[in-house]
Write a protein that holds these residues in place. Structure first.
Motif, short mmCIF file in Angstrom:
data_model
loop_
_atom_site.label_atom_id
_atom_site.label_comp_id
_atom_site.label_asym_id
_atom_site.label_seq_id
_atom_site.Cartn_x
_atom_site.Cartn_y
_atom_site.Cartn_z
N ALA A 1 7.64 2.37 5.43
CA ALA A 1 8.55 3.53 5.46
C ALA A 1 8.35 4.63 4.67
O ALA A 1 7.39 4.51 3.69
N GLY A 2 8.75 5.80 5.07
CA GLY A 2 8.15 6.94 4.49
C GLY A 2 9.36 8.09 4.30
O GLY A 2 10.25 8.13 5.18
N VAL A 3 9.33 9.12 3.48
CA VAL A 3 10.20 10.17 3.26
C VAL A 3 9.03 11.47 3.90
O VAL A 3 8.26 11.82 3.24
N ASP A 4 9.59 12.29 4.56
CA ASP A 4 9.31 13.53 4.84
C ASP A 4 9.99 14.73 4.17
O ASP A 4 11.10 14.97 4.30
N THR B 1 7.26 36.65 16.82
CA THR B 1 7.85 35.64 16.14
C THR B 1 6.55 34.75 15.62
O THR B 1 5.61 34.75 16.39
N GLU B 2 6.95 34.41 14.42
CA GLU B 2 5.84 33.25 13.61
C GLU B 2 6.60 32.54 12.90
O GLU B 2 7.61 32.66 12.01
N VAL B 3 6.46 31.21 13.36
CA VAL B 3 7.45 30.01 12.58
C VAL B 3 6.21 28.85 12.43
O VAL B 3 5.43 28.54 13.06
N VAL B 4 6.05 28.76 10.97
CA VAL B 4 5.14 27.61 10.64
C VAL B 4 5.79 26.58 9.80
O VAL B 4 6.73 26.82 8.80
N THR B 5 5.63 25.18 10.10
CA THR B 5 6.04 24.31 9.52
C THR B 5 5.14 23.41 8.76
O THR B 5 4.03 23.07 9.28
N SER B 6 5.42 22.71 7.71
CA SER B 6 4.76 21.68 7.26
C SER B 6 5.34 20.42 6.73
O SER B 6 6.41 20.52 6.09
N ASN B 7 4.74 19.57 6.95
CA ASN B 7 5.26 18.00 6.53
C ASN B 7 4.66 17.32 5.42
O ASN B 7 3.41 16.97 5.70
N LEU B 8 5.20 17.05 4.49
CA LEU B 8 4.76 16.41 3.21
C LEU B 8 5.48 15.02 3.37
O LEU B 8 6.59 14.88 3.16
N ASN B 9 4.60 14.09 3.51
CA ASN B 9 5.16 12.55 3.49
C ASN B 9 4.60 11.66 2.46
O ASN B 9 3.33 11.99 2.08
N ALA B 10 5.29 11.01 1.98
CA ALA B 10 4.96 9.93 0.97
C ALA B 10 5.62 8.50 1.84
O ALA B 10 6.76 8.41 1.97
N SER B 11 4.58 7.44 1.79
CA SER B 11 5.00 6.36 2.55
C SER B 11 4.66 5.05 1.70
O SER B 11 3.68 5.21 0.91
N VAL B 12 5.32 3.97 2.11
CA VAL B 12 4.96 2.48 1.59
C VAL B 12 4.99 1.58 2.74
O VAL B 12 5.59 1.65 3.36
N SER B 13 3.92 0.66 2.58
CA SER B 13 3.95 -0.59 3.56
C SER B 13 3.92 -1.68 2.91
O SER B 13 3.49 -2.02 1.72
N ALA C 1 0.99 -1.03 0.07
CA ALA C 1 -0.07 0.08 0.07
C ALA C 1 0.86 1.16 0.08
O ALA C 1 2.06 1.15 0.54
N VAL C 2 0.33 2.37 -0.35
CA VAL C 2 1.25 3.62 -0.63
C VAL C 2 0.02 4.91 -0.08
O VAL C 2 -1.06 4.62 -0.21
N GLY C 3 0.75 5.75 0.23
CA GLY C 3 0.05 6.74 0.94
C GLY C 3 0.93 8.08 0.98
O GLY C 3 2.13 8.02 0.85
N VAL C 4 0.10 9.24 1.09
CA VAL C 4 0.67 10.80 1.16
C VAL C 4 0.04 11.30 1.94
O VAL C 4 -1.30 11.06 2.32
N GLY C 5 0.59 12.48 2.57
CA GLY C 5 0.07 13.11 3.59
C GLY C 5 0.55 14.46 3.75
O GLY C 5 1.87 14.65 3.59
N ALA C 6 -0.25 15.37 4.41
CA ALA C 6 0.40 16.71 4.51
C ALA C 6 -0.11 17.07 6.13
O ALA C 6 -1.39 17.14 6.22
N PHE C 7 0.68 17.29 6.98
CA PHE C 7 0.44 17.81 8.44
C PHE C 7 1.74 18.38 9.04
O PHE C 7 2.54 18.91 8.12
#
Length: 418
Positions: free
Chosen positions: A175-178, A152-164, A118-124
């Motif tokens: 495993a996945g890549v961020d 101060t204002e700091v914003v981070t976004s994590n774009l992930n692509a994973s496979v199981s 299975a594969v998946g993608v996410g943004a968080f």
């Protein structure tokens, strides 16, 4: 006073000011279902696609395509009060509303390829912060610790692509890549010398950048009612590119090490109506030692911290009321990371989370999920040395303040199976 050293301290403190209401500047806001159960069991429950943010191996438990879309509103209450120096003879006042409220979106999609993959993608987001304590620079004092106070204002976004990959009926791995994007805007200005009085802008920064990380995970399904999961997220040293100005000194890049995150989780169905779940999570905040800058001037260590590794523990329960409604609740204890050196810029403490949530099943394929969390910190006395006060030749350069961080999280998401 060493002006270059002063400017660098101000930059580093600015980038990490504020509270995200988890240890250090970590966020816990990846899903409404997770918030409702205090993220207990979130690395293995797999009741919607948001499990992708915690454990890629859990995607192997999906035999249909899954989508989750969510939004979290964090009503953050950070109080910094009774800030003073020289044994209280110099008063800088208080800031009863030091933190900005935040809206934090997320989206996840899981696509089973066959019985094995299975594969998946996410943004968080896993990290973020924002405060404004610049009002205390206008206290009327002859000299203020500008390097410790500001906007101060700091914003981070994590774009992930994973496979199981499902090894057999019990074991799965993933495993996945961020790909992490972050941006920060900050300013430090105020009165920096008592005689003659001098108003100066120490820092005015607009920076952003990308970094690469990853995650690995595994699940063990004892049977269809009991399962265990674990994951390890590898975080990078984040680099923010931009123009950082202080008088004639310019730096192009700030390096901020992010911690690695290890967690184990369990889920156990006690009856058709009841289930319990739990999580233990270790974050390597001890790796967060130094912030450095690079650019046209020689590389420099701008700020050193003595943080400690941190654990959080959560437990929760889920109750299936009927075919339309599911209720959940949880409790989390999140250990603070500040050790011997405390800081006004990061008023950390142990925190307790009290959470509740529910899902309304529109039909057998779709649900609307709700979550609410009451986060309560502790009152902390902060002692921090100011380079500005030291440079003004004051007999004591230590600033004293009292901080507290609380929050209420409101979250909603839509989940669908195709």
């Amino acid at each position: 006073m060493n002006k270059r050293k002063l400017s660098l301290v101000a930059i580093s403190a600015s980038l990490l000011t504020g509270q995200s209401l988890a240890a250090g500047f970590q966020l816990n806001s990846q899903s409404a279902t997770g918030i409702g159960r205090a993220f207990s069991g979130d690395a293995v429950i797999a009741d919607n696609a948001s499990v992708l943010s915690r454990n890629p191996a859990a995607m192997a438990m999906f035999d249909r395509k899954a989508l989750s879309l969510g939004l979290t509103y964090a009503d953050v209450d950070v109080t910094i009060k009774d800030v003073s120096a020289l044994g209280g003879t110099i008063q800088y006042g208080s800031e009863p509303d030091a933190a900005d409220n935040k809206v934090i979106p997320n989206i996840y999609y899981i696509h089973p390829i066959n019985d094995s993959f299975a594969v998946g993608v996410g943004a968080f987001s896993n990290f973020g912060t924002g405060t404004d304590i610049s009002s205390m620079n206008n206290s009327g004092a002859s000299v203020t610790p500008v390097d410790l106070m500001g906007n101060t204002e700091v914003v981070t976004s994590n774009l992930n692509a994973s496979v199981s990959y499902r090894i057999n009926q019990q074991f799965s791995i993933g495993a996945g890549v961020d790909l992490i994007y972050g941006e920060g805007k900050l300013k430090r200005s105020g009165q920096i010398t008592p005689n003659p009085q001098s108003q100066a802008t120490l820092v005015d920064v607009d920076a952003d950048g990308w970094a690469l990380g990853g995650i690995v995970g595994a699940t063990y399904e004892i049977n269809d009612k009991n399962r265990l999961g674990m994951s390890y997220r590898i975080s990078p040293t984040f680099k923010a590119d931009g123009k950082v100005e202080y008088q004639t000194q310019n730096y192009d890049e700030i390096h901020i090490p992010l911690p690695n995150i290890f967690q184990i989780a369990g889920y156990h169905e006690l009856s058709p109506s009841w289930a319990i779940h739990y999580t233990a999570q270790h974050t390597s905040w001890g790796d967060f030692e130094h912030i450095t800058v690079t650019g046209s001037n020689p590389d420099a260590t701008v700020k050193s911290y003595q943080w400690k590794n941190s654990w959080l523990f959560s437990v929760g329960g889920t109750y299936t009321i009927n075919q339309n409604w599911t209720a959940r609740a949880g409790y989390m204890h999140d250990k603070g990371v500040v050790d011997e050196i405390s800081s006004l810029s990061i008023p950390d403490s142990d925190r307790n989370w009290y959470t509740a949530g529910a899902s309304y099943h529109l039909n057998k394929n779709s649900s609307i999920d709700f979550g609410i969390a009451l986060v309560r910190g502790k009152d902390v006395e902060v002692l921090e040395n100011s380079e500005v006060l030291e440079g003004a030749d004051l007999p004591i350069s230590t600033v004293v303040g009292h901080t507290r961080s609380d929050a209420i999280y409101y979250s909603m998401q839509y989940s669908h199976l195709f």
